[in-house]
Design a protein around this motif. Structure first.
Motif, mmCIF file in Angstrom:
data_model
loop_
_atom_site.group_PDB
_atom_site.id
_atom_site.type_symbol
_atom_site.label_atom_id
_atom_site.label_comp_id
_atom_site.label_asym_id
_atom_site.label_seq_id
_atom_site.Cartn_x
_atom_site.Cartn_y
_atom_site.Cartn_z
ATOM 1 N N ALA A 1 -20.059 -18.306 41.890
ATOM 2 C CA ALA A 1 -20.175 -16.840 41.896
ATOM 3 C C ALA A 1 -21.465 -16.364 41.248
ATOM 4 O O ALA A 1 -22.123 -15.443 41.740
ATOM 5 N N PHE A 2 -21.866 -16.996 40.148
ATOM 6 C CA PHE A 2 -23.068 -16.526 39.449
ATOM 7 C C PHE A 2 -24.334 -16.716 40.280
ATOM 8 O O PHE A 2 -25.294 -15.950 40.151
ATOM 9 N N LEU A 3 -24.337 -17.710 41.175
ATOM 10 C CA LEU A 3 -25.497 -17.940 42.033
ATOM 11 C C LEU A 3 -25.502 -17.008 43.249
ATOM 12 O O LEU A 3 -26.548 -16.759 43.846
ATOM 13 N N ARG A 4 -24.338 -16.493 43.593
ATOM 14 C CA ARG A 4 -24.229 -15.583 44.735
ATOM 15 C C ARG A 4 -24.340 -14.125 44.303
ATOM 16 O O ARG A 4 -24.436 -13.239 45.156
ATOM 17 N N GLN A 5 -24.310 -13.874 42.993
ATOM 18 C CA GLN A 5 -24.342 -12.494 42.519
ATOM 19 C C GLN A 5 -25.549 -12.256 41.614
ATOM 20 O O GLN A 5 -26.611 -11.864 42.067
ATOM 21 N N ILE B 1 -17.329 -7.532 38.862
ATOM 22 C CA ILE B 1 -18.192 -6.870 39.841
ATOM 23 C C ILE B 1 -18.169 -7.635 41.153
ATOM 24 O O ILE B 1 -18.536 -8.813 41.199
ATOM 25 N N THR B 2 -17.742 -6.980 42.213
ATOM 26 C CA THR B 2 -17.701 -7.640 43.515
ATOM 27 C C THR B 2 -19.090 -7.653 44.142
ATOM 28 O O THR B 2 -19.931 -6.794 43.877
ATOM 29 N N ARG B 3 -19.295 -8.635 44.968
ATOM 30 C CA ARG B 3 -20.554 -8.718 45.709
ATOM 31 C C ARG B 3 -20.718 -7.510 46.623
ATOM 32 O O ARG B 3 -21.822 -6.998 46.827
ATOM 33 N N HIS B 4 -19.588 -7.035 47.150
ATOM 34 C CA HIS B 4 -19.583 -5.859 48.018
ATOM 35 C C HIS B 4 -20.142 -4.646 47.271
ATOM 36 O O HIS B 4 -20.935 -3.867 47.825
ATOM 37 N N ALA B 5 -19.741 -4.486 46.009
ATOM 38 C CA ALA B 5 -20.200 -3.339 45.225
ATOM 39 C C ALA B 5 -21.709 -3.389 45.019
ATOM 40 O O ALA B 5 -22.399 -2.360 45.087
#
Length: 242
Positions: free
Chosen positions: A97-101, A151-155
């Motif tokens: 998640a940390f690498l995608r956000q 925090i969502t990636r969408h947000a």
């Protein structure tokens, strides 16, 4: 360029030893113990080690606020696929998640080089234990007004799309800077947003809207069992449908 290299080198039950290397002066081994339910231990452990080194150990003497200036050399191609959204190993998404956000866009290479591993073995050795409660598909931020918020990636994407002006170089940092404002307050939720959330989730009584009196942005948060998740961001007077 700040470069870090990692490689899983030993596996014993649920503990994986991950060697890491940033150069001749900073290197070592992290012994990562994972919950019994975790599959693909070596991949998960390498991701845990990377996150720990970057954000907890701060091996570059700072907490990364973006991917700019960082380069990762990993030993598993699955890590790169997870970040690119091309992996079938969906159970590993919480680890990536940390690498995608917050570090979206970071440069990642898959390296087979192991010449540095023996030197890493002679460096610092530390233990990390990951509990089931540590696993989450979203990154979180501790804020003065909202407390801990996931925090969502969408947000982040919606914030980037609705930010005025030119294309943003660092949406995560810009958004989280706003969320860290201690003067954020609860604001009235637009009826259209409430209806949309009720249709999508079957209820709307757990939806909160936060904002700042001098800002055009509204942050829509879902509160569930004490957990707050930022699901979208919109501008006052704009469409709140997504």
């Amino acid at each position: 360029m700040m470069q870090i290299e990692t490689r899983a080198i030993d596996l014993s039950d649920q503990t994986v030893s991950v060697a890491w290397w940033t150069g001749y002066s900073r290197h070592g081994v992290l012994n990562v113990t994972l919950p019994d339910i975790v599959q693909d231990l070596e991949i998960a452990a390498e991701l845990v080690a990377l996150r720990h080194l970057l954000f907890e150990e701060q091996v570059f003497d700072r907490v990364p606020s973006s991917s700019k200036g960082y380069s990762l050399k990993v030993s598993k191609g699955a890590i790169k696929k997870l970040v690119q959204g091309r992996s079938s190993k969906k159970h590993l998404l919480p680890y990536a998640a940390f690498l995608r956000q917050r570090m979206e866009g970071v440069h990642i290479d898959v390296s087979r080089n192991s010449e540095w591993v023996e030197m890493a073995r002679d460096g610092d050795s530390r233990d990390i234990t990951v509990s089931i409660n540590d696993l989450d598909i979203h990154e979180y931020l501790d804020t003065p007004a909202l407390g801990r918020i996931y925090i969502t990636r969408h947000a982040v994407k919606r914030y980037e799309e609705r930010h005025p002006g030119d294309e943003m170089s660092n949406p995560w940092r810009s958004l989280t800077t706003r969320l860290l404002n201690p003067n954020l307050i609860r604001v009235e939720i637009p009826r259209k947003a409430l209806l949309h959330k009720a249709m999508r989730h079957g209820r709307a009584d757990n939806v909160e809207a936060w904002g700042h009196p001098d800002s055009r942005f509204v942050y829509l948060v879902v509160a569930d069992n004490g957990r707050k998740t930022l699901v979208t961001v919109f501008r006052k007077g704009a469409s709140q449908g997504k």
